[in-house]
Design a protein around this motif. Structure first.
Motif, mmCIF file in Angstrom:
data_model
loop_
_atom_site.group_PDB
_atom_site.id
_atom_site.type_symbol
_atom_site.label_atom_id
_atom_site.label_comp_id
_atom_site.label_asym_id
_atom_site.label_seq_id
_atom_site.Cartn_x
_atom_site.Cartn_y
_atom_site.Cartn_z
ATOM 1 N N ASP A 70 -14.205 -10.010 2.471
ATOM 2 C CA ASP A 70 -14.870 -8.735 2.757
ATOM 3 C C ASP A 70 -13.896 -7.569 2.914
ATOM 4 O O ASP A 70 -14.230 -6.537 3.461
ATOM 5 C CB ASP A 70 -15.768 -8.834 3.995
ATOM 6 N N ARG A 71 -12.678 -7.742 2.476
ATOM 7 C CA ARG A 71 -11.715 -6.643 2.406
ATOM 8 C C ARG A 71 -11.354 -6.457 0.948
ATOM 9 O O ARG A 71 -11.957 -7.027 0.071
ATOM 10 C CB ARG A 71 -10.477 -6.983 3.232
ATOM 11 N N TRP A 72 -10.325 -5.676 0.695
ATOM 12 C CA TRP A 72 -9.920 -5.448 -0.690
ATOM 13 C C TRP A 72 -8.695 -6.257 -1.081
ATOM 14 O O TRP A 72 -8.314 -6.293 -2.245
ATOM 15 C CB TRP A 72 -9.632 -3.959 -0.930
ATOM 16 N N TRP A 73 -8.025 -6.911 -0.129
ATOM 17 C CA TRP A 73 -6.818 -7.674 -0.450
ATOM 18 C C TRP A 73 -7.173 -9.147 -0.607
ATOM 19 O O TRP A 73 -7.762 -9.745 0.287
ATOM 20 C CB TRP A 73 -5.755 -7.488 0.633
ATOM 21 N N PRO A 74 -6.832 -9.771 -1.754
ATOM 22 C CA PRO A 74 -7.209 -11.171 -2.019
ATOM 23 C C PRO A 74 -6.668 -12.144 -0.981
ATOM 24 O O PRO A 74 -5.501 -12.072 -0.581
ATOM 25 C CB PRO A 74 -6.590 -11.451 -3.390
ATOM 26 N N ALA A 75 -7.547 -13.032 -0.544
ATOM 27 C CA ALA A 75 -7.193 -14.066 0.424
ATOM 28 C C ALA A 75 -8.070 -15.281 0.167
ATOM 29 O O ALA A 75 -9.190 -15.157 -0.319
ATOM 30 C CB ALA A 75 -7.403 -13.564 1.846
ATOM 31 N N ASP A 76 -7.544 -16.449 0.509
ATOM 32 C CA ASP A 76 -8.298 -17.688 0.362
ATOM 33 C C ASP A 76 -8.182 -18.448 1.668
ATOM 34 O O ASP A 76 -7.269 -19.234 1.859
ATOM 35 C CB ASP A 76 -7.752 -18.501 -0.818
ATOM 36 N N GLY A 77 -9.083 -18.173 2.569
ATOM 37 C CA GLY A 77 -9.025 -18.803 3.887
ATOM 38 C C GLY A 77 -7.824 -18.281 4.657
ATOM 39 O O GLY A 77 -7.722 -17.101 4.952
ATOM 40 N N GLU A 78 -6.906 -19.173 4.961
ATOM 41 C CA GLU A 78 -5.702 -18.798 5.702
ATOM 42 C C GLU A 78 -4.601 -18.268 4.790
ATOM 43 O O GLU A 78 -3.651 -17.669 5.259
ATOM 44 C CB GLU A 78 -5.178 -20.000 6.495
ATOM 45 N N VAL A 79 -4.708 -18.504 3.494
ATOM 46 C CA VAL A 79 -3.682 -18.073 2.540
ATOM 47 C C VAL A 79 -4.011 -16.665 2.078
ATOM 48 O O VAL A 79 -5.066 -16.412 1.506
ATOM 49 C CB VAL A 79 -3.610 -19.025 1.328
ATOM 50 N N ILE A 80 -3.088 -15.733 2.333
ATOM 51 C CA ILE A 80 -3.279 -14.340 1.950
ATOM 52 C C ILE A 80 -2.223 -13.991 0.913
ATOM 53 O O ILE A 80 -1.064 -14.391 1.029
ATOM 54 C CB ILE A 80 -3.142 -13.415 3.175
ATOM 55 N N LEU A 81 -2.627 -13.253 -0.106
ATOM 56 C CA LEU A 81 -1.705 -12.806 -1.135
ATOM 57 C C LEU A 81 -0.608 -11.956 -0.506
ATOM 58 O O LEU A 81 -0.881 -11.096 0.330
ATOM 59 C CB LEU A 81 -2.464 -11.987 -2.190
ATOM 60 N N PHE A 82 0.642 -12.216 -0.895
ATOM 61 C CA PHE A 82 1.772 -11.461 -0.356
ATOM 62 C C PHE A 82 1.607 -9.984 -0.678
ATOM 63 O O PHE A 82 1.345 -9.609 -1.812
ATOM 64 C CB PHE A 82 3.083 -11.993 -0.937
ATOM 65 N N ASN A 83 1.771 -9.137 0.320
ATOM 66 C CA ASN A 83 1.616 -7.690 0.156
ATOM 67 C C ASN A 83 2.991 -7.026 0.187
ATOM 68 O O ASN A 83 3.550 -6.807 1.253
ATOM 69 C CB ASN A 83 0.736 -7.140 1.277
ATOM 70 N N PRO A 84 3.546 -6.679 -0.980
ATOM 71 C CA PRO A 84 4.863 -6.047 -1.001
ATOM 72 C C PRO A 84 4.879 -4.682 -0.335
ATOM 73 O O PRO A 84 5.915 -4.250 0.169
ATOM 74 C CB PRO A 84 5.184 -5.905 -2.487
ATOM 75 N N GLY A 85 3.758 -3.989 -0.301
ATOM 76 C CA GLY A 85 3.706 -2.668 0.316
ATOM 77 C C GLY A 85 3.859 -2.710 1.821
ATOM 78 O O GLY A 85 4.161 -1.691 2.446
ATOM 79 N N ALA A 86 3.660 -3.853 2.437
ATOM 80 C CA ALA A 86 3.772 -3.974 3.894
ATOM 81 C C ALA A 86 5.201 -4.266 4.350
ATOM 82 O O ALA A 86 5.471 -4.274 5.549
ATOM 83 C CB ALA A 86 2.849 -5.079 4.401
ATOM 84 N N VAL A 87 6.119 -4.472 3.417
ATOM 85 C CA VAL A 87 7.508 -4.766 3.772
ATOM 86 C C VAL A 87 8.164 -3.495 4.283
ATOM 87 O O VAL A 87 8.125 -2.451 3.626
ATOM 88 C CB VAL A 87 8.285 -5.325 2.562
ATOM 89 N N GLN A 88 8.747 -3.570 5.458
ATOM 90 C CA GLN A 88 9.437 -2.425 6.045
ATOM 91 C C GLN A 88 10.815 -2.286 5.410
ATOM 92 O O GLN A 88 11.566 -3.253 5.352
ATOM 93 C CB GLN A 88 9.589 -2.607 7.564
ATOM 94 N N THR A 89 11.131 -1.091 4.947
ATOM 95 C CA THR A 89 12.449 -0.864 4.359
ATOM 96 C C THR A 89 13.404 -0.350 5.418
ATOM 97 O O THR A 89 12.990 0.216 6.430
ATOM 98 C CB THR A 89 12.369 0.148 3.209
ATOM 99 N N THR A 90 14.682 -0.575 5.188
ATOM 100 C CA THR A 90 15.718 -0.093 6.099
ATOM 101 C C THR A 90 16.717 0.718 5.298
ATOM 102 O O THR A 90 16.907 0.498 4.109
ATOM 103 C CB THR A 90 16.458 -1.261 6.777
ATOM 104 N N ARG A 91 17.359 1.646 5.951
ATOM 105 C CA ARG A 91 18.427 2.393 5.303
ATOM 106 C C ARG A 91 19.645 1.493 5.227
ATOM 107 O O ARG A 91 19.730 0.459 5.893
ATOM 108 C CB ARG A 91 18.763 3.660 6.092
ATOM 109 N N TYR A 92 20.595 1.892 4.413
ATOM 110 C CA TYR A 92 21.806 1.099 4.303
ATOM 111 C C TYR A 92 22.495 1.033 5.653
ATOM 112 O O TYR A 92 22.669 2.035 6.326
ATOM 113 C CB TYR A 92 22.737 1.702 3.253
ATOM 114 N N ARG A 93 22.898 -0.147 6.025
ATOM 115 C CA ARG A 93 23.533 -0.355 7.318
ATOM 116 C C ARG A 93 24.987 0.110 7.278
ATOM 117 O O ARG A 93 25.673 0.000 6.274
ATOM 118 C CB ARG A 93 23.475 -1.832 7.689
ATOM 119 N N TYR A 94 25.458 0.586 8.400
ATOM 120 C CA TYR A 94 26.855 0.987 8.524
ATOM 121 C C TYR A 94 27.703 -0.275 8.590
ATOM 122 O O TYR A 94 27.457 -1.161 9.408
ATOM 123 C CB TYR A 94 27.053 1.833 9.782
#
Length: 107
Positions: A70-94
Protein backbone atom coordinates in the motif's frame (compact mmCIF):
# COMPACT_ATOMS: atom_id res chain seq x y z
CA UNK A 1 10.80 -24.49 -12.96
CA UNK A 2 12.25 -21.06 -13.81
CA UNK A 3 12.89 -20.34 -17.43
CA UNK A 4 15.42 -18.06 -19.07
CA UNK A 5 13.01 -15.14 -18.85
CA UNK A 6 11.70 -15.91 -15.37
CA UNK A 7 14.30 -15.71 -12.59
CA UNK A 8 14.22 -18.15 -9.70
CA UNK A 9 14.42 -15.33 -7.13
CA UNK A 10 11.14 -14.44 -5.44
CA UNK A 11 11.95 -10.74 -5.28
CA UNK A 12 12.13 -9.07 -8.69
CA UNK A 13 15.18 -7.02 -7.79
CA UNK A 14 17.09 -9.61 -5.76
CA UNK A 15 20.00 -9.80 -8.24
CA UNK A 16 20.33 -6.01 -8.48
CA UNK A 17 20.18 -5.21 -4.77
CA UNK A 18 23.77 -6.18 -3.81
CA UNK A 19 25.16 -4.24 -6.77
CA UNK A 20 23.24 -1.08 -5.93
CA UNK A 21 24.13 -1.36 -2.24
CA UNK A 22 27.82 -1.81 -3.04
CA UNK A 23 27.81 1.05 -5.51
CA UNK A 24 26.24 3.45 -3.01
CA UNK A 25 28.62 2.34 -0.24
CA UNK A 26 31.61 3.02 -2.51
CA UNK A 27 30.44 6.47 -3.64
CA UNK A 28 28.96 7.54 -0.30
CA UNK A 29 31.84 9.85 0.66
CA UNK A 30 31.35 12.68 -1.78
CA UNK A 31 28.58 14.64 -3.32
CA UNK A 32 26.51 11.77 -4.73
CA UNK A 33 23.02 12.43 -3.37
CA UNK A 34 21.64 13.49 -6.76
CA UNK A 35 23.11 10.41 -8.44
CA UNK A 36 21.60 8.22 -5.70
CA UNK A 37 18.22 9.84 -6.41
CA UNK A 38 18.56 9.00 -10.11
CA UNK A 39 19.53 5.43 -9.22
CA UNK A 40 16.47 5.23 -6.95
CA UNK A 41 14.14 6.35 -9.76
CA UNK A 42 15.78 3.98 -12.25
CA UNK A 43 15.53 1.01 -9.86
CA UNK A 44 11.88 1.74 -9.05
CA UNK A 45 10.99 2.12 -12.74
CA UNK A 46 12.71 -1.15 -13.72
CA UNK A 47 11.04 -3.16 -10.95
CA UNK A 48 7.58 -1.70 -11.65
CA UNK A 49 8.00 -2.38 -15.39
CA UNK A 50 9.01 -5.95 -14.59
CA UNK A 51 5.93 -6.39 -12.38
CA UNK A 52 3.64 -4.89 -15.04
CA UNK A 53 5.01 -7.28 -17.67
CA UNK A 54 4.74 -10.23 -15.29
CA UNK A 55 1.11 -9.37 -14.42
CA UNK A 56 -0.35 -7.71 -17.54
CA UNK A 57 -3.97 -7.39 -16.40
CA UNK A 58 -3.25 -5.93 -12.98
CA UNK A 59 -4.40 -2.41 -12.05
CA UNK A 60 -2.17 0.13 -10.32
CA UNK A 61 -4.24 -0.19 -7.16
CA UNK A 62 -3.86 -3.97 -7.11
CA UNK A 63 -0.14 -3.75 -7.97
CA UNK A 64 0.50 -1.41 -5.06
CA UNK A 65 -1.57 -3.55 -2.67
CA UNK A 66 0.14 -6.81 -3.64
CA UNK A 67 3.72 -5.76 -4.25
CA UNK A 68 4.29 -2.47 -2.46
CA UNK A 69 2.43 -2.90 0.82
CA UNK A 70 0.00 0.00 0.00
CA UNK A 71 2.96 2.33 -0.53
CA UNK A 72 4.88 3.15 -3.67
CA UNK A 73 8.15 1.35 -2.82
CA UNK A 74 8.23 -2.39 -3.74
CA UNK A 75 8.32 -4.78 -0.80
CA UNK A 76 7.58 -8.46 -0.26
CA UNK A 77 6.68 -9.00 3.36
CA UNK A 78 9.82 -8.30 5.35
CA UNK A 79 12.02 -7.93 2.25
CA UNK A 80 12.10 -4.34 1.00
CA UNK A 81 13.78 -3.22 -2.21
CA UNK A 82 17.03 -1.38 -1.47
CA UNK A 83 16.47 2.38 -1.68
CA UNK A 84 19.63 4.13 -2.91
CA UNK A 85 18.04 7.55 -2.32
CA UNK A 86 17.93 6.92 1.43
CA UNK A 87 21.73 6.53 1.70
CA UNK A 88 23.22 9.44 3.62
CA UNK A 89 26.20 11.00 1.87
CA UNK A 90 29.22 12.42 3.64
CA UNK A 91 31.74 15.01 2.57
CA UNK A 92 35.30 13.94 2.05
CA UNK A 93 36.90 13.24 5.39
CA UNK A 94 39.96 15.14 6.54
CA UNK A 95 42.90 12.75 6.32
CA UNK A 96 45.68 15.12 7.42
CA UNK A 97 49.13 13.58 7.26
CA UNK A 98 47.90 10.23 5.97
CA UNK A 99 48.21 11.58 2.42
CA UNK A 100 51.84 11.44 1.32
CA UNK A 101 53.24 14.72 0.06
CA UNK A 102 54.59 14.75 -3.52
CA UNK A 103 57.31 17.22 -2.47
CA UNK A 104 60.42 16.24 -0.59
CA UNK A 105 60.34 17.19 3.06
CA UNK A 106 62.83 19.76 4.27
CA UNK A 107 64.45 18.78 7.44
Amino acid sequence: MPTEHEPAARSPAAPAQPGAAGWTAHFRPGVSAIAFGYLRAFTWRQVIRWLRRKHPGITWKELRRRFCGDRWWPADGEVILFNPGAVQTTRYRYRGTKIPSPWPSTG
